[in-house]
Design a protein around this motif. Structure first.
Motif, PDB file in Angstrom:
ATOM      1  N   LEU A  52      -1.658   2.828  -7.635  1.00 53.45           N
ATOM      2  CA  LEU A  52      -1.555   2.937  -6.182  1.00 53.45           C
ATOM      3  C   LEU A  52      -2.603   3.903  -5.631  1.00 53.45           C
ATOM      4  O   LEU A  52      -3.162   3.680  -4.562  1.00 53.45           O
ATOM      5  N   SER A  53      -2.898   4.984  -6.386  1.00 55.34           N
ATOM      6  CA  SER A  53      -3.927   5.918  -5.918  1.00 55.34           C
ATOM      7  C   SER A  53      -5.279   5.228  -5.841  1.00 55.34           C
ATOM      8  O   SER A  53      -6.055   5.460  -4.912  1.00 55.34           O
ATOM      9  N   LEU A  54      -5.549   4.372  -6.844  1.00 55.32           N
ATOM     10  CA  LEU A  54      -6.843   3.689  -6.839  1.00 55.32           C
ATOM     11  C   LEU A  54      -6.942   2.724  -5.667  1.00 55.32           C
ATOM     12  O   LEU A  54      -7.993   2.621  -5.023  1.00 55.32           O
ATOM     13  N   ILE A  55      -5.847   2.007  -5.370  1.00 50.79           N
ATOM     14  CA  ILE A  55      -5.884   1.132  -4.180  1.00 50.79           C
ATOM     15  C   ILE A  55      -6.084   1.991  -2.939  1.00 50.79           C
ATOM     16  O   ILE A  55      -6.851   1.636  -2.043  1.00 50.79           O
ATOM     17  N   GLY A  56      -5.394   3.126  -2.895  1.00 47.74           N
ATOM     18  CA  GLY A  56      -5.542   4.020  -1.753  1.00 47.74           C
ATOM     19  C   GLY A  56      -6.980   4.484  -1.596  1.00 47.74           C
ATOM     20  O   GLY A  56      -7.523   4.516  -0.485  1.00 47.74           O
ATOM     21  N   ALA A  57      -7.628   4.788  -2.744  1.00 48.50           N
ATOM     22  CA  ALA A  57      -9.027   5.218  -2.694  1.00 48.50           C
ATOM     23  C   ALA A  57      -9.910   4.101  -2.157  1.00 48.50           C
ATOM     24  O   ALA A  57     -10.787   4.336  -1.308  1.00 48.50           O
ATOM     25  N   LEU A  58      -9.661   2.878  -2.641  1.00 51.15           N
ATOM     26  CA  LEU A  58     -10.446   1.738  -2.143  1.00 51.15           C
ATOM     27  C   LEU A  58     -10.225   1.559  -0.648  1.00 51.15           C
ATOM     28  O   LEU A  58     -11.159   1.265   0.106  1.00 51.15           O
ATOM     29  N   PHE A  59      -8.968   1.750  -0.221  1.00 56.84           N
ATOM     30  CA  PHE A  59      -8.619   1.602   1.194  1.00 56.84           C
ATOM     31  C   PHE A  59      -9.429   2.580   2.045  1.00 56.84           C
ATOM     32  O   PHE A  59     -10.045   2.200   3.049  1.00 56.84           O
ATOM     33  N   VAL A  60      -9.465   3.846   1.616  1.00 58.91           N
ATOM     34  CA  VAL A  60     -10.191   4.864   2.386  1.00 58.91           C
ATOM     35  C   VAL A  60     -11.682   4.545   2.405  1.00 58.91           C
ATOM     36  O   VAL A  60     -12.345   4.613   3.453  1.00 58.91           O
ATOM     37  N   LEU A  61     -12.202   4.152   1.231  1.00 57.83           N
ATOM     38  CA  LEU A  61     -13.621   3.803   1.119  1.00 57.83           C
ATOM     39  C   LEU A  61     -13.971   2.674   2.086  1.00 57.83           C
ATOM     40  O   LEU A  61     -14.980   2.732   2.805  1.00 57.83           O
ATOM     41  N   CYS A  62     -13.114   1.648   2.112  1.00 57.02           N
ATOM     42  CA  CYS A  62     -13.363   0.499   2.993  1.00 57.02           C
ATOM     43  C   CYS A  62     -13.249   0.919   4.455  1.00 57.02           C
ATOM     44  O   CYS A  62     -14.029   0.485   5.300  1.00 57.02           O
TER      45      CYS A  62
END
Lengths: 245, 227
Positions: B200-210
């Motif tokens: 979930l943290s990695l998806i969150g990181a991708l979300f912020v990046l996007c």
């Protein structure tokens, strides 16, 4: 004597330069392929673990390296074209894409041929195989987007943006696939070339150089065609010997 | 004119797009029906054994969500492009990136959020446990906005092209692979008793990046497509 690099950023002057450069890359490529494959097939010893089948790496490894490297070079040229609005950079990016896609395909194909005797399967969902497949899709996306836009300038810029987004994504995709792979299955047989025979190293290095020269030669041949196609209404093209004959 | 704050502007764009979507409710429903249909096809294709279905559930739901969001992307800019609104948006003194972000958010409300809400019902068909369903919803909640944001880049690049739909999928789907992996990975982790935090943290990181980069990239893509 200082070379005026900007002179060759014009398609009309680069066309002639590329024509002169092609033999310097094409001929060494053929020679290096012959030498590299000779060493690879006849001089290099049989591998203790993998037998004769390992010899496919002399094609497989250079193709994989170049497929990845060419994507970055392509994205680099595309970025140059987007930033400085130079037509030639975008043409180079377009010219590199098919060669890169071909190397990605060869890498997958030879990987499958190697995988059958080694792993007992044509295809395993290994991290490197999967990311190579996705790289091939990224190449296809670039080529398809460029092909479906009629206006070449818009095509160049749109494809450039896609290539840049793609190259940012490549490491993310690679690591995500790697972690996915370790999550789903245990480690597959890994080829750890810690103690490679000298002849193997030589053969691989020489075929890598051969592929490299081949890629440059192909890109130059293709970029010449692209230049002719796009500049066909210009005076300098109609004055060319090969066009008039 | 320039007094308009970013949040007011976002609010305006989102409300406008949502209003337009509500006037054409069938479009929203079609996507949802498509999602349900694709998910329902899998048990018919692979057989009704519950053990296998339970294992496949997260992946199937995620792939279906990916395909469903591809369907709606074509409409993200095309209506505004055809009636000239998009051109006016580009001429507007406000930042195009913010306008684009507003359109992305509205698109997610219309095409992402319904999938998130629908997913647990479909998960029950696959006999998923309650913790797995919760994690699935959470991963979709974080992941579907990424699909909208990455998809917007593709939608902007293919604006007004023939065969845009298929091309759009070809461009966007490879970029969405990390989201798919981490999203279904999170559910996998909870069913096998591992921690879901890393996925979930990695998806969150991708979300912020996007969130930071895609509005700007999409705005650039729109400028390329519109000139």
């Amino acid at each position: 004597m200082a070379i005026n690099w900007f002179k060759y950023s014009a398609p009309s002057t680069f066309y002639g330069l590329a024509g002169k450069m092609i033999p310097w890359f094409a001929i060494p490529s053929v020679v290096l392929f012959a030498v590299g494959l000779y060493i690879g097939f006849f001089v290099a010893p049989v591998d203790a673990v993998q037998g004769e089948a390992y010899r496919i790496i002399f094609i497989h490894v250079p193709a994989s390296i170049l497929s990845m490297f060419l994507y970055l070079v392509m994205a680099g040229y595309a970025a140059l074209g987007l930033i400085f609005n130079t037509r030639l950079s975008s043409m180079m990016a377009t010219a590199l894409a098919p060669t890169g896609a071909m190397f990605a395909f060869i890498s997958l194909w030879t990987g499958a041929l190697w995988g059958k005797p080694m792993w007992g399967a044509w295809w395993v969902w290994d991290a490197r195989l999967t990311s190579e497949l996705i790289l091939l899709f990224l190449y296809f996306g670039f080529i398809a987007l460029h092909a479906s836009i009629d206006d070449p300038r818009r095509a160049d810029r749109a494809a450039a943006l896609l290539a840049i987004v793609g190259s940012v994504n490549v490491p993310i995709i690679y690591f995500s696939v790697k972690w996915w792979n370790t999550l789903h299955q245990g480690s597959t047989i890994k080829f750890t070339g810690t103690s490679m025979h000298v002849a193997m190293q030589e053969a691989m290095f020489i075929t890598l150089l051969a592929c490299w020269f081949y890629a440059v030669a192909m890109a130059l041949i293709r970029v010449r065609s692209i230049i002719l196609e796009r500049e066909r209404n210009n005076l300098w093209v109609s004055e060319l010997k090969e066009v008039n004959s | 004119m320039n007094q308009l704050s970013i949040f007011k502007l976002l609010n305006l764009v989102i409300r406008r797009d949502l209003l337009l979507a509500m006037r054409r409710r069938a479009d929203v429903l079609t996507i949802l029906v498509f999602f349900v249909l694709v998910v329902s096809l899998f048990p018919l294709g692979v057989g009704p054994e519950m053990d296998m279905l339970r294992k496949m559930a997260a992946g199937v739901l995620w792939v279906a969500a990916l395909l469903a969001s591809m369907l709606s992307l074509g409409r993200l800019f095309s209506a505004d492009y055809l009636d000239g609104t998009l051109e006016q948006m580009m001429l507007a003194p406000q930042s195009l990136s913010v306008l684009v972000l507003g359109k992305m958010i509205a698109h997610w409300f219309v095409s992402g959020l319904p999938l998130v809400l629908m997913a647990p019902v479909l998960g029950l068909q696959f006999d998923m446990s309650v913790p797995a369903l919760l994690v699935l919803m959470l991963s979709l909640l974080l992941g579907t906005p990424i699909l909208s944001m990455l998809g917007a880049i593709g939608a902007a690049l293919t604006l007004g092209l023939r065969g845009g739909g298929v091309l759009l999928s070809l461009l966007v789907l490879p970029l969405c692979i990390p989201v798919l992996i981490f999203g279904s990975g999170a559910v996998e982790a909870v069913t096998s008793g591992l921690s879901v935090v890393s996925n979930l943290s990695l998806i969150g990181a991708l979300f912020v990046l996007c969130l930071v980069f895609t509005p700007w990239v999409t705005a650039q893509a729109l400028r390329i497509s519109m000139e």
